[in-house]
Design a protein around this motif. Sequence first.
Motif, PDB file in Angstrom:
ATOM      1  N   GLN A  34       0.835  -1.208   0.000  1.00  0.00           N
ATOM      2  CA  GLN A  34       0.000   0.000   0.000  1.00  0.00           C
ATOM      3  C   GLN A  34       0.867   1.254   0.000  1.00  0.00           C
ATOM      4  O   GLN A  34       0.599   2.205  -0.740  1.00  0.00           O
ATOM      5  CB  GLN A  34      -0.936  -0.002   1.218  1.00  0.00           C
ATOM      6  N   LYS A  38       1.033   3.787  -3.180  1.00  0.00           N
ATOM      7  CA  LYS A  38       0.597   5.152  -2.896  1.00  0.00           C
ATOM      8  C   LYS A  38       1.672   6.147  -3.316  1.00  0.00           C
ATOM      9  O   LYS A  38       1.371   7.239  -3.816  1.00  0.00           O
ATOM     10  CB  LYS A  38       0.282   5.315  -1.412  1.00  0.00           C
ATOM     11  N   SER A  41       1.829   6.202  -7.442  1.00  0.00           N
ATOM     12  CA  SER A  41       0.443   6.063  -7.915  1.00  0.00           C
ATOM     13  C   SER A  41       0.281   6.404  -9.387  1.00  0.00           C
ATOM     14  O   SER A  41      -0.782   6.173  -9.963  1.00  0.00           O
ATOM     15  CB  SER A  41      -0.490   6.938  -7.071  1.00  0.00           C
ATOM     16  N   LYS A  69      -4.710   1.259 -13.371  1.00  0.00           N
ATOM     17  CA  LYS A  69      -4.705   2.257 -12.300  1.00  0.00           C
ATOM     18  C   LYS A  69      -6.058   2.364 -11.595  1.00  0.00           C
ATOM     19  O   LYS A  69      -6.122   2.499 -10.374  1.00  0.00           O
ATOM     20  CB  LYS A  69      -4.304   3.620 -12.863  1.00  0.00           C
ATOM     21  N   GLU A  70      -7.142   2.282 -12.355  1.00  0.00           N
ATOM     22  CA  GLU A  70      -8.483   2.418 -11.772  1.00  0.00           C
ATOM     23  C   GLU A  70      -8.821   1.290 -10.803  1.00  0.00           C
ATOM     24  O   GLU A  70      -9.750   1.406 -10.003  1.00  0.00           O
ATOM     25  CB  GLU A  70      -9.539   2.472 -12.887  1.00  0.00           C
ATOM     26  N   TYR A  72      -6.503  -0.053  -8.659  1.00  0.00           N
ATOM     27  CA  TYR A  72      -5.524  -0.131  -7.576  1.00  0.00           C
ATOM     28  C   TYR A  72      -6.166  -0.166  -6.197  1.00  0.00           C
ATOM     29  O   TYR A  72      -5.780  -0.961  -5.339  1.00  0.00           O
ATOM     30  CB  TYR A  72      -4.536   1.036  -7.651  1.00  0.00           C
ATOM     31  N   ASN A  73      -7.130   0.721  -5.948  1.00  0.00           N
ATOM     32  CA  ASN A  73      -7.747   0.775  -4.622  1.00  0.00           C
ATOM     33  C   ASN A  73      -8.406  -0.556  -4.261  1.00  0.00           C
ATOM     34  O   ASN A  73      -8.253  -1.055  -3.133  1.00  0.00           O
ATOM     35  CB  ASN A  73      -8.766   1.912  -4.544  1.00  0.00           C
ATOM     36  N   HIS A  74      -9.134  -1.135  -5.199  1.00  0.00           N
ATOM     37  CA  HIS A  74      -9.791  -2.423  -4.942  1.00  0.00           C
ATOM     38  C   HIS A  74      -8.758  -3.528  -4.758  1.00  0.00           C
ATOM     39  O   HIS A  74      -8.890  -4.395  -3.874  1.00  0.00           O
ATOM     40  CB  HIS A  74     -10.734  -2.767  -6.089  1.00  0.00           C
ATOM     41  N   LEU A  76      -5.670  -3.226  -3.626  1.00  0.00           N
ATOM     42  CA  LEU A  76      -4.997  -3.076  -2.335  1.00  0.00           C
ATOM     43  C   LEU A  76      -5.912  -3.457  -1.180  1.00  0.00           C
ATOM     44  O   LEU A  76      -5.462  -4.039  -0.186  1.00  0.00           O
ATOM     45  CB  LEU A  76      -4.503  -1.639  -2.171  1.00  0.00           C
ATOM     46  N   LYS A  77      -7.181  -3.137  -1.294  1.00  0.00           N
ATOM     47  CA  LYS A  77      -8.144  -3.518  -0.248  1.00  0.00           C
ATOM     48  C   LYS A  77      -8.246  -5.034  -0.160  1.00  0.00           C
ATOM     49  O   LYS A  77      -8.245  -5.618   0.926  1.00  0.00           O
ATOM     50  CB  LYS A  77      -9.512  -2.908  -0.544  1.00  0.00           C
TER      51      LYS A  77
END
Length: 246
Positions: A34, A38, A41, A69-70, A72-74, A76-77
């Motif tokens: 993460q 980050k 990014s 890239k879109e 990444y958040n999912h 990493l979660k």
Amino acid sequence: MAKKEKEIEEYLTHLYVHVNEIEHFALFSGLSVQQFIKNFSDLSALLLLKHQYEDASFNMHTQLEFVVKEQYNHFLKDYAERPSVLCLLDFSDERKLNMLSPQEQAELLYIAHKKEAFRLPFYHHLQNRFVYLSDEGQQITKIYFRDIEDINKLIASVFNQYIHEKMKSTAFWRKKNNVILPELSIEKVDAYADYYEDGVLMSLFKLDKTNYGIEIRSLPENIFPDEVLGDLKDHLDKPADLLIQF
């Protein structure tokens, strides 16, 4: 160096760093994926060489999966909820994956399996900046860097991220009083780069209300990097070699 000995509870976070400039990689303990993503990014996409992420896209040519890239958040979660061995590298465009030769694809599989490369793992078609390799608990992370200066950028980012996140709970107070948080500069990290080649423990603490310090301790060559944070008390009992103030 600090004027008095501190209790272990006074330290905020720790990072082990060992840099091998010749082979363009660094070993870390205390670094999470993460924190890595980050900081970088702007990476266009990540090719997943070893992972357990179930929502990745699939590339027919390499038979490997990737995330853009879109996602990444999912991604990493999902990883935070189900940590596993993770090997990945960045690339610019899926069309470039289709240009990888059988030899290059074999090299990627070798890297994922052995967590090492038999030549610098940077590919003309992919234009990758990094290769990221970590174990299941992220006790030890190995990262190959195309640009060795990115190591200093990452180290500074890890400590700055920690300070910013720790102060989030007082965001209203900070805005009201117009307090500017201290920032560890890349230049200050770079000034002590010679130490990182031998392996160091970097320990963050608060000097006073508005300033922070990082103690740097050189570690013996025979230590196991993945055991450094588990043996913190033993390492912190020894005097720091130097202090970065910011």
